[in-house]
Design a protein around this motif. Structure first.
Motif, mmCIF file in Angstrom:
data_model
loop_
_atom_site.group_PDB
_atom_site.id
_atom_site.type_symbol
_atom_site.label_atom_id
_atom_site.label_comp_id
_atom_site.label_asym_id
_atom_site.label_seq_id
_atom_site.Cartn_x
_atom_site.Cartn_y
_atom_site.Cartn_z
ATOM 1 N N ASN A 284 0.821 -1.207 0.000
ATOM 2 C CA ASN A 284 0.000 0.000 0.000
ATOM 3 C C ASN A 284 0.859 1.264 0.000
ATOM 4 N N PRO A 285 0.449 2.274 -0.761
ATOM 5 C CA PRO A 285 1.213 3.532 -0.825
ATOM 6 C C PRO A 285 0.907 4.419 0.381
ATOM 7 N N VAL A 286 1.533 4.124 1.505
ATOM 8 C CA VAL A 286 1.163 4.781 2.758
ATOM 9 C C VAL A 286 1.567 6.256 2.780
ATOM 10 N N SER A 287 2.656 6.614 2.118
ATOM 11 C CA SER A 287 3.038 8.028 2.081
ATOM 12 C C SER A 287 1.994 8.843 1.329
ATOM 13 N N SER A 288 1.547 8.313 0.205
ATOM 14 C CA SER A 288 0.497 8.989 -0.555
ATOM 15 C C SER A 288 -0.764 9.108 0.276
ATOM 16 N N MET A 289 -1.071 8.048 1.020
ATOM 17 C CA MET A 289 -2.258 8.053 1.871
ATOM 18 C C MET A 289 -2.199 9.179 2.906
ATOM 19 N N ILE A 290 -1.067 9.321 3.557
ATOM 20 C CA ILE A 290 -0.925 10.357 4.586
ATOM 21 C C ILE A 290 -1.057 11.750 3.965
ATOM 22 N N ALA A 291 -0.400 11.962 2.835
ATOM 23 C CA ALA A 291 -0.474 13.272 2.180
ATOM 24 C C ALA A 291 -1.893 13.569 1.709
ATOM 25 N N LEU A 292 -2.575 12.563 1.191
ATOM 26 C CA LEU A 292 -3.952 12.767 0.740
ATOM 27 C C LEU A 292 -4.885 13.042 1.909
ATOM 28 N N ALA A 293 -4.654 12.378 3.041
ATOM 29 C CA ALA A 293 -5.472 12.645 4.220
ATOM 30 C C ALA A 293 -5.333 14.097 4.655
ATOM 31 N N ALA A 294 -4.106 14.606 4.632
ATOM 32 C CA ALA A 294 -3.890 16.012 4.976
ATOM 33 C C ALA A 294 -4.568 16.930 3.968
ATOM 34 N N ALA A 295 -4.471 16.591 2.693
ATOM 35 C CA ALA A 295 -5.078 17.429 1.653
ATOM 36 C C ALA A 295 -6.596 17.445 1.767
ATOM 37 N N HIS A 296 -7.183 16.332 2.203
ATOM 38 C CA HIS A 296 -8.640 16.285 2.375
ATOM 39 C C HIS A 296 -9.091 17.151 3.551
ATOM 40 N N ARG A 297 -8.255 17.264 4.566
ATOM 41 C CA ARG A 297 -8.647 18.004 5.778
ATOM 42 C C ARG A 297 -8.341 19.499 5.674
ATOM 43 N N ALA A 298 -7.365 19.852 4.868
ATOM 44 C CA ALA A 298 -6.926 21.247 4.816
ATOM 45 C C ALA A 298 -8.028 22.223 4.400
ATOM 46 N N PRO A 299 -8.857 21.915 3.391
ATOM 47 C CA PRO A 299 -9.890 22.901 3.005
ATOM 48 C C PRO A 299 -10.830 23.262 4.147
ATOM 49 N N ALA A 300 -11.209 22.275 4.952
ATOM 50 C CA ALA A 300 -12.106 22.566 6.071
ATOM 51 C C ALA A 300 -11.410 23.453 7.100
ATOM 52 N N ARG A 301 -10.119 23.200 7.318
ATOM 53 C CA ARG A 301 -9.385 24.016 8.291
ATOM 54 C C ARG A 301 -9.233 25.451 7.790
ATOM 55 N N VAL A 302 -8.850 25.598 6.521
ATOM 56 C CA VAL A 302 -8.720 26.951 5.965
ATOM 57 C C VAL A 302 -10.075 27.645 5.956
ATOM 58 N N GLY A 303 -11.110 26.907 5.597
ATOM 59 C CA GLY A 303 -12.454 27.484 5.607
ATOM 60 C C GLY A 303 -12.865 27.942 6.993
ATOM 61 N N ALA A 304 -12.534 27.144 8.006
ATOM 62 C CA ALA A 304 -12.855 27.538 9.382
ATOM 63 C C ALA A 304 -12.102 28.805 9.766
ATOM 64 N N LEU A 305 -10.836 28.894 9.362
ATOM 65 C CA LEU A 305 -10.053 30.096 9.666
ATOM 66 C C LEU A 305 -10.656 31.327 8.999
ATOM 67 N N LEU A 306 -11.021 31.188 7.736
ATOM 68 C CA LEU A 306 -11.627 32.329 7.036
ATOM 69 C C LEU A 306 -12.962 32.711 7.674
ATOM 70 N N GLY A 307 -13.681 31.699 8.130
ATOM 71 C CA GLY A 307 -14.953 31.977 8.788
ATOM 72 C C GLY A 307 -14.796 32.700 10.110
ATOM 73 N N CYS A 308 -13.589 32.676 10.662
ATOM 74 C CA CYS A 308 -13.328 33.347 11.942
ATOM 75 C C CYS A 308 -12.918 34.804 11.765
ATOM 76 N N MET A 309 -12.886 35.302 10.552
ATOM 77 C CA MET A 309 -12.364 36.659 10.331
ATOM 78 C C MET A 309 -13.335 37.764 10.717
ATOM 79 N N ALA A 310 -14.619 37.459 10.749
ATOM 80 C CA ALA A 310 -15.619 38.498 11.028
ATOM 81 C C ALA A 310 -15.723 38.736 12.528
ATOM 82 N N GLN A 311 -14.638 39.181 13.119
ATOM 83 C CA GLN A 311 -14.566 39.345 14.576
ATOM 84 C C GLN A 311 -15.116 40.713 14.996
ATOM 85 N N ALA A 312 -15.893 40.700 16.050
ATOM 86 C CA ALA A 312 -16.637 41.890 16.458
ATOM 87 C C ALA A 312 -15.753 42.915 17.168
#
Length: 457
Positions: A284-312
């Motif tokens: 199994n290509p475990v290195s590819s798996m780890i990198a792909l897992a990170a790539a799948h999670r990154a958009p949600a993390r970046v999206g959450a960060l951008l969603g935090c910008m509207a600070q009062a």
């Protein structure tokens, strides 16, 4: 490593240590020590008090677990930390304790501490990214002229070279490295604003204190506090997300080329790497798996960060706190992906024979465009395209090589027989001839790449 079980193999111990609670708290204490020393230099507190505060700012003397527990009810980890620092300082010198945290606020402590650990995180990412770029450049040079199938929409297209394909991996990595270096210059900034950002508690000495602190901590000196102006910080985080996406693209290509049916590349094996609990033959290509897992999670993390910008107003409620919780995960994933791909490419197995066999197995269909260009010299582009479409369908149906069918068609056609050079037609079906443009472009681009030892290269 303090991350959760299923996070552990997706990141690295080195990056986890950077964001580990005691280390982050120590960086916050470094802020408090720098604040005291800067205020002493500006005559705002006694120099002796600053020395005592500096001596007290050692995380080993604090109950980290208790600070973490108290932060939940306090609403900020800085509040129990400063309380504990005040108590610790008082145990050394009661008078000095009166000057702890003078003129600052909780967000100053936390943001500056986070900037300090992020600087370390970026250093880890840069080292791993440099190593990956260097390795890919070595491989690209070795295989600048190695023919391999190019694939579009997951289907065989024409022939390129492995070196040229790898250039498509290297270029965005270099761009991210440049961008991270540039963005860090402004994003890794001191946070010092006091209660509402005006530094009013320090009177007219506030700017001078900030200058001294920035210099002492090695952070940029911003135009003012950025308590709720998170744009520079978010650009940096977004670029880490973009880098992680690029790593996911590389991992996707690597995993597809490593499929058993394709077999052109393979990750290193042995020592239990990439095995299966049920199937002994699996690799199994475990290195590819780890990198792909990170790539799948990154958009949600970046999206959450951008969603935090509207600070009062002058201090965020909930959004700033969510941002702080999301931030480490982005770096943990990025570094895990980088190190996984570094491991893969350090021991990458390249099967050039399989690459050529995969080209040959397609019965010459990937050379139809080149053959059409040869026929077009005799009958025009449109008619040549029509001929090769028909011949390609026949090749698929009869499992006959397209070159043989094309040669037969040329001999049977009065319009083609005396006007098509057979040597040129045969050359159009050569993998090495088809790859020549990609090989030359690969060599040119590789020759022009600056040394990655230059952080802005």
């Amino acid at each position: 490593m303090s991350t959760l079980l299923f996070d552990q193999f997706l990141s690295t111990d080195a990056m986890a240590a950077v964001f580990d609670g005691p280390h982050l708290l120590q960086c916050m204490l470094d802020f408090e020590a720098a604040l005291a020393e800067a205020e002493a230099a500006e005559g705002l507190i006694p120099p002796a008090a600053a020395r005592v505060i500096r001596d007290a700012c050692q995380i080993d003397a604090f109950d980290v677990a208790e600070i973490a527990r108290a932060s939940r009810s306090a609403g900020s980890v800085a509040i129990p930390l400063v309380k504990a620092l005040t108590q610790r300082t008082a145990s050394l010198d009661a008078e000095a304790a009166r000057h702890v945290h003078k003129g600052s606020t909780s967000q100053d402590v936390i943001d500056s501490g986070n900037a300090l650990v992020t600087r370390e995180a970026l250093a880890l990412i840069d080292a791993s990214l440099t190593r990956l770029i260097d390795r890919l450049q070595v491989l690209a040079r070795e295989h600048a002229a190695t023919p391999v199938l190019a694939r579009t929409l997951l289907q065989p297209a024409t022939v390129t070279t492995l070196g040229f394909k790898m250039l498509g991996w290297i270029a965005p990595l270099r761009r991210s490295r440049d961008a991270l270096t540039e963005l860090a210059d402004s994003a890794l900034a001191l946070q010092l604003g006091g209660a509402v950002g005006t530094l009013s508690a320090l009177g007219d000495k506030g700017p001078a204190v900030a200058r001294r602190m920035a210099q002492s901590l090695g952070l940029a000196l911003p135009d003012g506090c950025w308590h709720t102006q998170r744009d520079s910080w978010m650009r940096l985080g977004a670029e880490v997300g973009i880098l992680t996406g690029t790593l996911g693209k590389i991992a996707t290509d690597l995993a597809l080329m490593a499929q058993g049916e394709v077999g052109e590349l393979a990750e290193p094996s042995g020592g239990g790497r990439g095995g299966s609990s049920a199937m002994p033959h699996k690799r199994n290509p475990v290195s590819s798996m780890i990198a792909l897992a990170a790539a799948h999670r990154a958009p949600a993390r970046v999206g959450a960060l951008l969603g935090c910008m509207a600070q009062a107003h002058e201090r965020g409620l909930g959004d700033w706190q969510a941002e702080m919780a999301e931030w480490p995960g982005l770096f943990l994933g990025a570094h895990g992906a980088l190190e996984a791909l570094n491991e893969a490419f350090a021991g990458l197995q390249v099967d050039t024979d399989r690459m050529r066999a995969n080209i040959d197995a397609l019965l010459g269909l990937v050379f139809a465009e080149a053959a059409s260009a040869v026929l077009a010299q005799a009958i025009g582009r449109a008619d040549a395209h029509h001929e090769m479409e028909a011949l390609s369908r026949e090749a698929v149906a009869s499992r006959t090589h397209l070159l043989a069918l094309t040669l037969a068609r040329v001999q049977a056609s009065d319009a083609l027989r005396d006007h098509v050079d057979e040597a040129s037609l045969r050359r159009a079906f050569s993998p090495d001839h088809a790859a020549r443009h990609a090989a030359e472009l690969a060599r040119q681009h590789l020759a022009n790449l600056p040394s990655s030892s230059d952080p802005r290269a």
